[in-house]
Structure formats: structure tokens, C-alpha cells
Design a protein around this motif. Sequence first.
Motif, PDB file in Angstrom:
ATOM      1  N   GLU A  52       9.918  -8.646   7.313  1.00 19.15           N
ATOM      2  CA  GLU A  52       8.562  -8.203   7.630  1.00 19.15           C
ATOM      3  C   GLU A  52       8.398  -6.708   7.373  1.00 19.15           C
ATOM      4  O   GLU A  52       7.324  -6.243   6.964  1.00 19.15           O
ATOM      5  N   GLU A  53       9.464  -5.951   7.583  1.00 21.02           N
ATOM      6  CA  GLU A  53       9.408  -4.514   7.287  1.00 21.02           C
ATOM      7  C   GLU A  53       9.179  -4.295   5.792  1.00 21.02           C
ATOM      8  O   GLU A  53       8.418  -3.398   5.397  1.00 21.02           O
ATOM      9  N   MET A  54       9.810  -5.104   4.959  1.00 24.80           N
ATOM     10  CA  MET A  54       9.583  -4.993   3.522  1.00 24.80           C
ATOM     11  C   MET A  54       8.137  -5.316   3.172  1.00 24.80           C
ATOM     12  O   MET A  54       7.497  -4.616   2.383  1.00 24.80           O
ATOM     13  N   MET A  55       7.615  -6.394   3.765  1.00 20.33           N
ATOM     14  CA  MET A  55       6.235  -6.790   3.479  1.00 20.33           C
ATOM     15  C   MET A  55       5.243  -5.725   3.920  1.00 20.33           C
ATOM     16  O   MET A  55       4.324  -5.350   3.186  1.00 20.33           O
ATOM     17  N   HIS A  56       5.427  -5.216   5.134  1.00 19.98           N
ATOM     18  CA  HIS A  56       4.475  -4.255   5.683  1.00 19.98           C
ATOM     19  C   HIS A  56       4.539  -2.915   4.952  1.00 19.98           C
ATOM     20  O   HIS A  56       3.566  -2.158   4.984  1.00 19.98           O
ATOM     21  N   GLY A  57       5.647  -2.626   4.288  1.00 17.86           N
ATOM     22  CA  GLY A  57       5.769  -1.370   3.568  1.00 17.86           C
ATOM     23  C   GLY A  57       5.160  -1.389   2.190  1.00 17.86           C
ATOM     24  O   GLY A  57       5.160  -0.371   1.495  1.00 17.86           O
ATOM     25  N   THR A  58       4.627  -2.521   1.779  1.00 17.35           N
ATOM     26  CA  THR A  58       4.052  -2.645   0.436  1.00 17.35           C
ATOM     27  C   THR A  58       2.658  -2.011   0.381  1.00 17.35           C
ATOM     28  O   THR A  58       1.799  -2.360   1.181  1.00 17.35           O
ATOM     29  N   PRO A  59       2.413  -1.090  -0.554  1.00 18.65           N
ATOM     30  CA  PRO A  59       1.079  -0.483  -0.669  1.00 18.65           C
ATOM     31  C   PRO A  59       0.014  -1.543  -0.948  1.00 18.65           C
ATOM     32  O   PRO A  59       0.270  -2.538  -1.621  1.00 18.65           O
ATOM     33  N   ILE A  60      -1.188  -1.302  -0.453  1.00 22.59           N
ATOM     34  CA  ILE A  60      -2.229  -2.312  -0.586  1.00 22.59           C
ATOM     35  C   ILE A  60      -2.627  -2.518  -2.047  1.00 22.59           C
ATOM     36  O   ILE A  60      -2.962  -3.631  -2.466  1.00 22.59           O
ATOM     37  N   ALA A  61      -2.569  -1.450  -2.865  1.00 26.60           N
ATOM     38  CA  ALA A  61      -2.905  -1.617  -4.284  1.00 26.60           C
ATOM     39  C   ALA A  61      -1.933  -2.580  -4.953  1.00 26.60           C
ATOM     40  O   ALA A  61      -2.322  -3.446  -5.735  1.00 26.60           O
ATOM     41  N   THR A  62      -0.647  -2.421  -4.632  1.00 28.75           N
ATOM     42  CA  THR A  62       0.372  -3.325  -5.175  1.00 28.75           C
ATOM     43  C   THR A  62       0.104  -4.750  -4.736  1.00 28.75           C
ATOM     44  O   THR A  62       0.145  -5.691  -5.539  1.00 28.75           O
ATOM     45  N   LEU A  63      -0.191  -4.896  -3.470  1.00 33.02           N
ATOM     46  CA  LEU A  63      -0.413  -6.224  -2.896  1.00 33.02           C
ATOM     47  C   LEU A  63      -1.598  -6.928  -3.559  1.00 33.02           C
ATOM     48  O   LEU A  63      -1.487  -8.060  -4.019  1.00 33.02           O
ATOM     49  N   VAL A  64      -2.733  -6.243  -3.628  1.00 38.06           N
ATOM     50  CA  VAL A  64      -3.953  -6.875  -4.127  1.00 38.06           C
ATOM     51  C   VAL A  64      -3.845  -7.189  -5.612  1.00 38.06           C
ATOM     52  O   VAL A  64      -4.221  -8.283  -6.066  1.00 38.06           O
ATOM     53  N   GLU A  65      -3.329  -6.256  -6.398  1.00 45.48           N
ATOM     54  CA  GLU A  65      -3.255  -6.480  -7.838  1.00 45.48           C
ATOM     55  C   GLU A  65      -2.262  -7.583  -8.191  1.00 45.48           C
ATOM     56  O   GLU A  65      -2.520  -8.422  -9.057  1.00 45.48           O
TER      57      GLU A  65
END
Length: 372
Positions: free
Chosen positions: A261-274
Amino acid sequence: MSDNDIVAARGRGSRAGWLAGLAGLTAVGAAAGVSVARSMRRRVTIDDPYRDEDFELLDADRSYVVTTADGVPLAVREVGPQDAPLTVVFAHGFCLRMGAFHFQRARLTDQWGDQVRMVFYDQRGHGQSGEAPAATYTVTQLGQDLESVLAVMAPKGPVVLVGHSMGGMTVLSHARQYPQQYPTRIVGAALIASAAEGISRSPLGEVLRNPALEAARFAVRYAPKTVHRTRGAAKSVIAPILRAASYGDEKISPSVVAFSEEMMHGTPIATLVEFLHALEVHDETAGLETLKKVPTLIVCRDRDLLTSKEYSQAMAAALPKAELVIVPGAGHLVQLEQPEVVDDALVQFVERATPSKLVALTRRVRERVRRG
């Protein structure tokens, strides 16, 4: 109303629309996460075998920076002799980083000894690698990034590629774009919990099909400062789905859950959405034609809610040299939840995919470990 007032009003309206899009996407993500969670019976065990585990083990390995053709710095780690007979390169999945292969790095270092060098890296926009223009967050680009890593870290000698989830799509993308390297340099490929084409049929599709996703992508590209102020939305956009579907219905170590979960939460939102969009539209089935040339290992979970076993079965059916391993009771992060099964499958696969000399040496190493 003056022209300036009209422009300002339009700007405020657009910003409100982008924020509404993010809010809507968050709501959809939460709803989808609830529906996924209802189908699981995950139990976090009180007796935590990994309470004292050092999940940052990879940070102590030899470190490099590989710069891609478009100038993005990728964080790379290496373990094992630089002159080892074989190099195994690992590509991680969506919203993760190279640490997602923590247990493989720990176990296989002892298992393979000085016969194998392992290379791990963070995909663009993930972990310690650099962020990049939003338009480059595509599976095609990930295949090109993998080629950049290979050119620097493994310019000679046989290579086995291992990809989990989006990392498996990265491997397929590389195979499609660089078929001449199979089987001359790339002698085998392992695809873990992955898919050759868009995953809109999974619960993730509830997010992918929502118009708010396009609004969020528009905000990421054209109002990055606005999106940055809503960085916390990244957790609620996709985390409910990933958290619910990451693990199966067995008892799970709370330390492993916290690490993922720490890995997931550390992902920038731009990376996530794109990359959400990239996962929806990608089609790397052409890469399967290339993988027909080499032995392939396909690992999946029997009830993976993100990349269902049907995706894996379809890939295995298309590959005459494929071995399909279905792991019961595990979730999408099978390599973290049931690492022993995945590690054993990788050891046996590497023996099958590599030259006979390495096979004999690897087996002798394993026999010495067992006797010791």
C-alpha cells in the motif's frame, strides 16, 4: 462583462470541471473498491512472519541511472556478478516499484548464486525514476524503456525477462517492437498476473469506462498545478480497487500489506491517471508472435480480479512453448503473497529456458543448498 472577465470565468469553470472530474473518479474508484472487497474474504493474520522484514533490501544493491532515449532517468539496481552467464531483468507493475520483487530478489540471490545476475528498475513515473510528459505514459513507451535498460545493463549475453502485471505488458511491448532480439538475446520471458490486451472487463473497468477519467486526464495534462494540489486524490481514485484485489482470501501478513500500500500511495496522480488509460487501450497481442520463439512462463491466480486467469489462459494457448502456472488462493500481487510458488516456478523456468551448461550449474547450486 469584459473579454478578460469572460476568459477568467471560463478558466474558473474549466478548473471546477477538472476538480469535479477528479471527485467523480474518486467516487467511482471507491464504489468499485467496495464491490471488489465484497467478493473477497481477506484476513490479515495477527501472527506476522514478516514483522521484521527489511523491504528496502534492493536499495543496498549496486545502483545505476539509465537515461531513456527521451531523457527520462530510470532508477536501476543490480545484484549478482556482472560476468554471470545469465541476466534476468524484472519489470514491475502499475502503481508499484522494483521493490514489488522483494521476495524474488532475496530468495533467488541465494538460489542462483554466482550463475545469474538480476537487474531491477523503476518504470517511468514510478518509484525513484523520473516523471515524464504525460503523453509518454504508454505501454509502447514502456517497451522502449526496457530496451534502454537492456542496452546499458545487458548489452551482451542471454537475458530472461520477468514482468508482473503492467510489467508483463512491458515485456510484450518489447517483444513486438524488437522481435529480432528473440531468441538470439532474449531466451525466455515470464509474465506474472498480466494480459496481452486491455483490461476493461475487470473491476478496474468500472473506473476506466467513467467519463471522469477523461476529465482527470485532461486536468493532468493542462492544469498540472491544480492536480498537484489534489495529490491526495490519488489514494482514493484507485487504491480501493488495488487494495481489495491485491491479495486473496488467505491470511495475509500486515507488513506485506503495508509495504504494497505504501508503494501504491506513493505513486504520483499523473502517473496513475495516464497509465490507467494506457492499460485500457493497450493491445500487445502482436508481441505473442515474437514470444512463440522462446520458452515462456505464465503465472496467474485462479481468481485474479484485475487480470483474470482467462487473460493468462489465452496467452498460454497462443504460445506453444508456454508453461501455465495457476496459483490457488492468491491475489493480483501473487509474487508478494505466495513468493515461494512464484520463486520455484521461476527457478524451474530459467533452467528450461537457458543453455544446458547453465542448467547443470544451477542444478548443482540448488543441490548444494538443499544438502547444506
